[in-house]
Enzyme design. Structure first.
Site, PDB file in Angstrom:
ATOM      1  N   LYS A  35      -2.083  30.720  21.641  1.00 28.62           N
ATOM      2  CA  LYS A  35      -3.273  30.426  20.836  1.00 28.62           C
ATOM      3  C   LYS A  35      -4.061  29.278  21.479  1.00 28.62           C
ATOM      4  O   LYS A  35      -3.584  28.648  22.428  1.00 28.62           O
ATOM      5  CB  LYS A  35      -2.859  30.085  19.407  1.00 28.62           C
ATOM      6  CG  LYS A  35      -1.967  28.873  19.304  1.00 28.62           C
ATOM      7  CD  LYS A  35      -1.457  28.690  17.900  1.00 28.62           C
ATOM      8  CE  LYS A  35      -0.508  27.507  17.841  1.00 28.62           C
ATOM      9  NZ  LYS A  35      -0.494  26.815  16.595  1.00 28.62           N
ATOM     10  N   ARG A 130       2.865  24.353   4.363  1.00 29.91           N
ATOM     11  CA  ARG A 130       1.520  24.528   4.907  1.00 29.91           C
ATOM     12  C   ARG A 130       1.123  25.979   4.647  1.00 29.91           C
ATOM     13  O   ARG A 130       0.635  26.301   3.584  1.00 29.91           O
ATOM     14  CB  ARG A 130       1.504  24.156   6.400  1.00 29.91           C
ATOM     15  CG  ARG A 130       0.130  24.063   6.986  1.00 29.91           C
ATOM     16  CD  ARG A 130       0.169  23.756   8.475  1.00 29.91           C
ATOM     17  NE  ARG A 130       0.895  24.762   9.245  1.00 29.91           N
ATOM     18  CZ  ARG A 130       1.004  24.762  10.561  1.00 29.91           C
ATOM     19  NH1 ARG A 130       0.448  23.819  11.274  1.00 29.91           N
ATOM     20  NH2 ARG A 130       1.671  25.713  11.187  1.00 29.91           N
ATOM     21  N   TYR A 255     -18.886  -0.229  29.828  1.00 31.24           N
ATOM     22  CA  TYR A 255     -19.448  -0.471  28.499  1.00 31.24           C
ATOM     23  C   TYR A 255     -18.612  -1.474  27.711  1.00 31.24           C
ATOM     24  O   TYR A 255     -17.383  -1.384  27.691  1.00 31.24           O
ATOM     25  CB  TYR A 255     -19.496   0.831  27.689  1.00 31.24           C
ATOM     26  CG  TYR A 255     -20.526   1.818  28.165  1.00 31.24           C
ATOM     27  CD1 TYR A 255     -21.884   1.492  28.168  1.00 31.24           C
ATOM     28  CD2 TYR A 255     -20.155   3.083  28.598  1.00 31.24           C
ATOM     29  CE1 TYR A 255     -22.836   2.406  28.595  1.00 31.24           C
ATOM     30  CE2 TYR A 255     -21.100   4.005  29.020  1.00 31.24           C
ATOM     31  CZ  TYR A 255     -22.446   3.659  29.023  1.00 31.24           C
ATOM     32  OH  TYR A 255     -23.374   4.550  29.434  1.00 31.24           O
ATOM     33  N   MET A 303     -18.443   8.702  29.476  1.00 34.83           N
ATOM     34  CA  MET A 303     -18.533  10.165  29.346  1.00 34.83           C
ATOM     35  C   MET A 303     -18.154  10.894  30.642  1.00 34.83           C
ATOM     36  O   MET A 303     -17.460  11.906  30.636  1.00 34.83           O
ATOM     37  CB  MET A 303     -19.951  10.556  28.918  1.00 34.83           C
ATOM     38  CG  MET A 303     -20.080  12.027  28.574  1.00 34.83           C
ATOM     39  SD  MET A 303     -21.758  12.500  28.172  1.00 34.83           S
ATOM     40  CE  MET A 303     -22.001  11.733  26.602  1.00 34.83           C
TER      41      MET A 303
END
Ligand SMILES: Cc1ncc(COP(=O)(O)O)c(C=O)c1O
Length: 364
Positions: A35, A130, A255, A303
Site C-alpha cells: 500500500k 481501529r 533560515y 525546501m
C-alpha cells in the site's frame, strides 16, 4: 540546475527481504503489503519484482485496480474494503478481495448478486480498536457472510496487531489468543501477522503472513536493527553537493540562523530539502554519508537544500554524492532524529525526487 535528489531502489534487496520473510514463516503464504505506493518505493515496479509473493495487499481502491492490471492472477486484498455498491461491483469484476470491517458492507453484500468466485476477508478487531468488527459481534458477522450462498467457503478471517513491534508488550499474546479462540470453529484461511508479528510470534503466522515494512529492509522493532533480522535496505536517498562555502567562526547559516560555527569551517550545501521529503524538523547533528564517512547536518533544512559541516582536510567537490539514508545509514536512525518512524519518511519522499531502479534489466 536540474534535480539532483535520487532515490535508488534496490530490487535485489527487495527480493532478498522477501526470502527472509519465507525463511521466518516457511509454512505460511505471503501477502506482500504494498500500500501507499509500496511504502513510497513505487507500486508497479515493486509488485513486478515481488513475483514470488503469493498475493498483495493495498489500502485503496485505485491501487488495487492498478495492481490487477499488472498482475492478472495473484490474490489482491483491499484492506479498507469498499464504500458502496459501485465500488464493490468494480472490485469483484477485477477479482479483488475486499476486507469486510463493518456491518454496512455486509448489508451491501447481502443485497447484490455476487459472482461465485467472490472471496472476502472478515476483519475482526482483537484489540487494536481501529478497523474491524468488534470481537463480540464476530460470530454474527461470520454467520451472515456464510449465509450468502455465493460466499460459502470463501470467507477468510484476519485481524491486526497493535503492539507487535514491542516484544515485551503482553497485548500481542492476548490478541493471538483471542483470535485463536474466536476463529477456532471457523474452517477457513486466517491471517494475523504483520512484519513484527512474523519475526517475533510464530504462533501468529497462520495461513497468510502480511509483511510490509520488512520487505523494504527496515526493522519493524525499535530495539532491533534491520541487520539483526538479515534485512537489506531497499531505498537509498541521495543527492549531491551543489556548493562548498568557507564559513568563519561565529557566523551562522540558513533560515533563522539557528546554528553558529564554533570555528572556521567548510560547509557543503546539498541539493535536497523538505520539498523532496527530507524532514525539516530533523534534529541538529543528524548524520549524512559522504564517501562512506559521516558528517553532520547544520542549520535549518530548507525546501531545496540543507547544509553539512565538513572539516578542513576534506577533499570533496561540487557534484560529489551525499547519502541521506539507506545503504550504510539506516532510515530508522534518521527517523528517530526526526521524531518519527521510518514508515513515514519512506512514504513521504516526493514526486520531485528521481527514482532509479537497480538492477535496471530485472526482467520487469
Ligand atoms: C492490515 C495490515 N496488515 C499488515 C500491515 C503491514 O504492517 P508492517 O508494515 O508493520 O509489516 C499493515 C500496515 O500498516 C496493515 O495495515
Amino acid at each position: 540546475m536540474s534535480r539532483v535528489a535520487v532515490a535508488t531502489i534496490d530490487l535485489g534487496a527487495l527480493k532478498h527481504n522477501l526470502s527472509i520473510v519465507r525463511k521466518n514463516a516457511p509454512h505460511s503464504k505471503i501477502l506482500a503489503v504494498i500500500k501507499a505506493n509500496a511504502y513510497g518505493h513505487g507500486l508497479e515496479t515493486v509488485a513486478k519484482a515481488l513475483v514470488a509473493a503469493d498475493g498483495f495487499a493495498v489500502a485503496h481502491f485505485e491501487e488495487a485496480i492498478t495492481l490487477r492490471e499488472i498482475d492478472k492472477d495473484k490474490p489482491i486484498i483491499l484492506l479498507q474494503g469498499f464504500a458502496d455498491e459501485v465500488e464493490l461491483a468494480l472490485l469483484l469484476s477485477h477479482s479483488i478481495e475486499p476486507v469486510i470491517h463493518s456491518f454496512y458492507q455486509i448489508d451491501i453484500l447481502e443485497k447484490l448478486e455476487l459472482p461465485d468466485t467472490t472471496n472476502v476477508w472478515l476483519k475482526i478487531d482483537t484489540g487494536m480498536n481501529r478497523l474491524g468488527i468488534a470481537h463480540l459481534e464476530m460470530l454474527t458477522a461470520w454467520q451472515r457472510l456464510n449465509a450468502i450462498e455465493s460466499l460459502k467457503g470463501r470467507v477468510k478471517i484476519m485481524s491486526h496487531f497493535a503492539n507487535a513491534d514491542d516484544k515485551s508488550h503482553a497485548g500481542t499474546e492476548e490478541q493471538i489468543l483471542l483470535f485463536q479462540t474466536l476463529t477456532m470453529q471457523c474452517n477457513t484461511e486466517k491471517s494475523l501477522a504483520n512484519s513484527a508479528g512474523l519475526l517475533h510470534w510464530p504462533d501468529s503466522h497462520m495461513d497468510w503472513v502480511r509483511p510490509g515494512i520488512m520487505l523494504y529492509g527496515v526493522s519493524p522493532c525499535e530495539k532491533e536493527s534491520a541487520d539483526s533480522f538479515e534485512l537489506m535496505p531497499v531505498m537509498t536517498l541521495k543527492s549531491r553537493i551543489i556548493a562548498i562555502n568557507q564559513i568563519q567562526k561565529d557566523e551562522s547559516i540558513g533560515y533563522g540562523h539557528i546554528w553558529k560555527a564554533k570555528q572556521d569551517t567548510p560547509i557543503a550545501v546539498v541539493g535536497i530539502g523538505y520539498g523532496d521529503g527530507y524532514p525539516r524538523h530533523i534534529k541538529e547533528n543528524t548524520p549524512v554519508l559522504i564517501n562512506k564517512t559521516r558528517y553532520q547536518i547544520v542549520g535549518r533544512v530548507s525546501m531545496d537544500m540543507l547544509c553539512v559541516e565538513l572539516n578542513e582536510n576534506h577533499n570533496f567537490n561540487v557534484g560529489d554524492e551525499v547519502v541521506l539514508w539507506g545503504e550504510g545509514l539506516p532510515v530508522e536512525e534518521i527517523a528517530k532524529q526526526a521524531g518519527t518512524i521510518a514508515y513515514e519518511l519512506l512514504c513521504q519522499v516526493t514526486a520531485r525526487v528521481k527514482f532509479e531502479y537497480i538492477p535496471k534489466a530485472f526482467g520487469i
